[in-house]
Design an enzyme around this catalytic site. Structure first.
Site, PDB file in Angstrom:
ATOM      1  N   ASP A 133      17.052  40.733   8.705  1.00  0.00           N
ATOM      2  CA  ASP A 133      16.241  39.708   9.358  1.00  0.00           C
ATOM      3  C   ASP A 133      15.346  39.119   8.261  1.00  0.00           C
ATOM      4  O   ASP A 133      15.272  39.662   7.146  1.00  0.00           O
ATOM      5  CB  ASP A 133      15.425  40.360  10.483  1.00  0.00           C
ATOM      6  N   ASP A 164      11.815  36.946   8.980  1.00  0.00           N
ATOM      7  CA  ASP A 164      10.389  36.991   9.310  1.00  0.00           C
ATOM      8  C   ASP A 164       9.921  38.416   9.591  1.00  0.00           C
ATOM      9  O   ASP A 164      10.512  39.141  10.400  1.00  0.00           O
ATOM     10  CB  ASP A 164      10.098  36.126  10.543  1.00  0.00           C
ATOM     11  N   ASP A 180       7.026  30.737  10.668  1.00  0.00           N
ATOM     12  CA  ASP A 180       6.630  29.631  11.549  1.00  0.00           C
ATOM     13  C   ASP A 180       5.107  29.548  11.662  1.00  0.00           C
ATOM     14  O   ASP A 180       4.533  28.456  11.734  1.00  0.00           O
ATOM     15  CB  ASP A 180       7.244  29.807  12.941  1.00  0.00           C
ATOM     16  N   ASP A 209      15.947  33.737  12.944  1.00  0.00           N
ATOM     17  CA  ASP A 209      15.560  32.651  13.850  1.00  0.00           C
ATOM     18  C   ASP A 209      14.491  31.759  13.215  1.00  0.00           C
ATOM     19  O   ASP A 209      13.774  31.055  13.913  1.00  0.00           O
ATOM     20  CB  ASP A 209      15.065  33.238  15.179  1.00  0.00           C
ATOM     21  N   ASP A 220      12.954  43.797  12.580  1.00  0.00           N
ATOM     22  CA  ASP A 220      11.660  44.163  13.156  1.00  0.00           C
ATOM     23  C   ASP A 220      11.500  43.751  14.618  1.00  0.00           C
ATOM     24  O   ASP A 220      10.766  44.371  15.370  1.00  0.00           O
ATOM     25  CB  ASP A 220      10.513  43.526  12.350  1.00  0.00           C
TER      26      ASP A 220
END
Length: 268
Positions: free
Chosen positions: A32, A34, A43, A123, A203
């Site tokens: 992943d 972030d 973001d 994402d 996470d």
């Protein structure tokens, strides 16, 4: 997924003795981005480029659970209206710090690159991820990056789109990581690339979804105290044995590197 050398104390390296081109053991390592590779939510980080480093209340009130991608599209449109340019976003992304121990893990993977196929499923967005990883010097580690499409339009506004559509009820409307991982493994199998084990480092709740599909040969590395970790613990309490992968929580990514180092030692 095919598991070679199951129940045998020899590495896959020796399975092909006498064959034309024996192949070393191949592991798939999934990251992943972030709050996994980087120590922030990117973001949230880009708001530092906004006037006053904050968003107006009327923008923040438009957030709906499960539709974060759409919310970020409105955030970026607002920032474009305020004159925030590509260079401003690039500077923020390049300066987001990596998570503790992540440089150690990446250095380890660089030295053992022939044993690991590394992909990233996030994402966040393609522009931000590429800026950060190039600045950190680790972009070339990744065979493929799956993230939301992004770019800059004719007005210079930062634009963001959804990655895909799906039918998973547990994931945000724009991305199901389980679908991405499942399709990737199927695609690689068609290309005659079979992984002995899959390792997943994440996470969030959207990392828990794909980790449920892992087998008992695989390892999930949830960041300690984050949603993915809590969800694996809750599943084990409610349905003992349902979560098949070995769970190795981490606070520093150096712990992930040490675990992988032990895996490689056992193959020798």
């Amino acid at each position: 997924m095919k598991r070679c050398c199951e129940g045998v104390g020899l590495p896959c390296l020796f399975k092909g003795v006498g064959m034309a081109s024996p192949r070393p053991p191949k592991y798939l390592l999934v990251f992943d981005f972030d709050e996994t590779i980087i120590n922030e939510n990117s973001d949230d980080s880009i708001v530092r480029a906004a006037p006053g480093q904050a968003l107006p209340e009327h923008i923040r009130q438009t957030f709906r659970e499960g539709f974060y991608n759409e919310y970020m599209q409105r955030v970026l449109a607002y920032m474009g209206d305020q004159g925030v340019k590509m260079g401003d976003f690039k500077t923020v992304y390049e300066n987001i710090p990596l998570s503790p121990g992540m440089p150690d893990l990446f250095q380890f993977l660089s030295k053992n690159h022939e044993l690991f196929e590394i992909i990233l499923i996030s994402d966040a967005n393609m522009f931000g991820i590429e800026c950060n990883l190039r600045a950190a010097g680790f972009y070339s580690l990744f065979r493929k990056i799956f993230s939301n499409p992004s770019g800059f339009d004719k007005k210079g506004y930062f634009t963001l789109g959804p990655y895909h559509s799906h039918k998973c009820l547990d994931c945000p409307a724009n991305m199901c990581k389980r679908k991405i991982l499942t399709e990737y493994l199927a695609e690689r199998a068609q290309e005659e690339v079979e992984f002995e084990r899959v390792f997943y480092v994440g996470d969030g709740a959207n990392d828990f979804c794909p980790s449920v599909t892992l087998t008992s040969a695989d390892v999930a590395f949830p960041r300690k105290g984050y949603p993915m970790h809590r969800m694996t613990q809750e599943m084990e309490k409610q349905q003992p044995g349902a979560f098949q992968a070995t769970v190795v929580p981490w606070e520093s990514a150096a712990e992930v590197a040490r675990y992988l180092q032990e895996v490689l030692k056992k193959k020798c």
